[in-house]
Design a protein around this motif. Sequence first.
Motif, short mmCIF file in Angstrom:
data_model
loop_
_atom_site.label_atom_id
_atom_site.label_comp_id
_atom_site.label_asym_id
_atom_site.label_seq_id
_atom_site.Cartn_x
_atom_site.Cartn_y
_atom_site.Cartn_z
N VAL A 326 33.54 40.46 65.31
CA VAL A 326 32.39 40.18 66.13
C VAL A 326 32.68 39.48 67.14
CG1 VAL A 326 29.94 39.64 66.43
CG2 VAL A 326 30.68 41.15 64.27
N LEU A 327 33.24 38.32 67.11
CA LEU A 327 33.54 37.33 68.18
C LEU A 327 34.53 37.94 68.96
CD1 LEU A 327 34.02 34.10 65.76
CD2 LEU A 327 32.00 34.49 67.56
N LEU A 328 35.74 38.64 68.50
CA LEU A 328 36.48 39.13 69.23
C LEU A 328 36.03 40.17 70.11
CD1 LEU A 328 39.60 39.01 69.76
CD2 LEU A 328 39.79 40.82 68.01
N MET A 329 35.23 41.20 69.73
CA MET A 329 34.73 42.22 70.39
C MET A 329 33.42 41.73 71.48
SD MET A 329 34.70 45.29 68.00
CE MET A 329 33.32 44.71 66.53
N LEU A 330 32.68 40.75 71.30
CA LEU A 330 31.60 40.53 72.01
C LEU A 330 31.50 39.37 72.76
CD1 LEU A 330 28.59 41.33 69.54
CD2 LEU A 330 29.98 42.94 71.20
N LEU A 331 32.29 38.07 72.27
CA LEU A 331 32.41 36.92 72.79
C LEU A 331 33.68 36.35 73.50
CD1 LEU A 331 30.16 35.04 70.11
CD2 LEU A 331 29.47 36.34 72.33
N ARG A 332 34.72 37.01 73.42
CA ARG A 332 35.77 36.73 74.04
C ARG A 332 36.09 36.78 75.45
NH1 ARG A 332 39.91 41.91 72.69
NH2 ARG A 332 39.14 43.07 74.08
N GLY A 333 35.09 37.40 76.20
CA GLY A 333 35.30 37.24 77.74
C GLY A 333 36.20 38.70 77.87
N GLU A 334 36.56 38.59 79.20
CA GLU A 334 37.31 39.54 80.02
C GLU A 334 38.78 39.64 79.50
OE1 GLU A 334 34.47 40.36 83.84
OE2 GLU A 334 36.30 39.61 84.20
N ARG A 335 39.10 38.40 79.45
CA ARG A 335 40.72 38.32 79.20
C ARG A 335 40.98 38.52 77.69
NH1 ARG A 335 43.77 33.74 82.55
NH2 ARG A 335 45.30 35.16 81.81
N MET A 336 41.83 39.09 77.49
CA MET A 336 42.46 39.28 75.89
C MET A 336 43.60 38.20 75.84
SD MET A 336 42.42 43.52 75.10
CE MET A 336 43.34 43.12 73.56
N GLU A 337 44.28 37.94 76.74
CA GLU A 337 45.74 37.18 76.53
C GLU A 337 45.46 35.87 75.96
OE1 GLU A 337 46.17 39.90 79.89
OE2 GLU A 337 44.71 38.38 79.49
N LEU A 338 46.17 35.51 74.81
CA LEU A 338 46.14 34.12 74.56
C LEU A 338 46.88 33.04 75.21
CD1 LEU A 338 46.71 34.84 70.56
CD2 LEU A 338 44.59 34.90 72.01
N VAL A 339 47.80 33.51 76.06
CA VAL A 339 48.58 32.60 77.02
C VAL A 339 48.80 33.29 78.26
CG1 VAL A 339 49.60 31.19 75.14
CG2 VAL A 339 50.79 33.23 75.95
N ASN A 340 49.04 32.64 79.36
CA ASN A 340 49.39 33.33 80.45
C ASN A 340 50.65 33.81 80.62
OD1 ASN A 340 50.25 33.32 83.57
ND2 ASN A 340 48.33 32.34 84.01
N LYS A 341 50.62 35.04 81.02
CA LYS A 341 52.06 35.91 81.02
C LYS A 341 52.98 34.99 81.56
CE LYS A 341 49.80 40.35 81.05
NZ LYS A 341 49.72 41.62 81.66
N LYS A 342 52.82 34.04 82.64
CA LYS A 342 54.05 33.46 83.14
C LYS A 342 54.39 32.05 82.00
CE LYS A 342 52.16 33.83 87.80
NZ LYS A 342 51.69 33.04 89.09
N GLU A 343 53.72 32.19 80.98
CA GLU A 343 54.14 31.30 80.01
C GLU A 343 54.30 31.91 78.55
OE1 GLU A 343 51.50 27.52 81.97
OE2 GLU A 343 50.93 28.27 79.95
#
Length: 352
Positions: A326-343
């Motif tokens: 539920v948290l993952l689907m409804l409250l995570r916000g627009e971004r899925m990345e756990l870290v920046n693609k540059k890092e």
Amino acid sequence: MRVIIRFFSSISLSVALSIVICLTAAYGSIVIVKNPGFYASIDGTVLFPFLFGAGLDNPGPLVWIYAMILMVFLFAINTVVCTINSIVLISRAKRPLSSLFPHVIHAGFIVALIGHLIGSSFGFKTSGNIVYKGGLTPVPHEEGLFVRLDELNIKTSNRGDIESLGTHVTLLSNGNEVMSREIRPNSPLMYKGVAFYHADHGAAPTGLILQVDGAEIKTGFSGSFSTRNGEVFTLGPIYPDFALDGVLGAYSRSGEFRNPHIEITSSDGEKTYLNISEPGRDTVLSGAGITLKDYVMAEYAVLTINKDPGITFIVLGSAILTIGMVLLMLLRGERMELVNKKEPFQSGENNI
């Protein structure tokens, strides 16, 4: 140590194990269909004591189960290492709290898996527990705990098919009622890790209706009763396959009810044997005529009673997993990345 951690944190290992687990399960489903009787007997046992006990005598049909246990064990280690590794990296990178939501799901999976491990190692499974209406039946392996059948609520269609079934039972611990509720299909009664399932039901004789010198008497299959003139007769035992021998006396040729008789003894020690296979059978004892008029019938339910000490972990793990989704689907916000693609994470480490 780093090599081991890098191995178990590899996303490649996760994918490989997932594929092997699916293939093993597919193979196992085929084997089960070919050996239904063998696997039905396993279903009535606690898994691990059987696998590493009697199962070792005939491991052939069980090889895929041993393989599945090994794969799931490795997958669990992979999940734990990946989760810890990712949490550390997220913490160092000071990522938002929503970055941890996928790992809530992982935690729920591990907790539920621990519950299944406990349930597959301990507890018990029993079947064929007959409970008569109004009577008490001891719960296996639970000292002082009894189950009582209160009511069978059965609704049938015009064709005789069962439309709904409810088995209302009460649990008593050391003589005190502790729980009372209805068991329904796929909705067992749960009490301190012990699950009560309805398996079957019916009606069976629990006593006899006798006519003794014109007087009707209701009695059980044991105990005693008095006649009008004060004569006391004692009932029991029952011989399922009755036979009488001049040397052996009364005995049963088998355990099957082919020719059932009950022994009746008068107060002066005289004995006779009454055929109880059908109403109308009679005999004479101490000058009194005894006729079987009918049976005392009682409803009964057959219960499967299991104890799974890991059920609390399974329920807790399932709840944590659901919360994570539920948290993952409804409250995570627009971004899925756990870290920046540059890092990106270091090579060889899992970034799920």
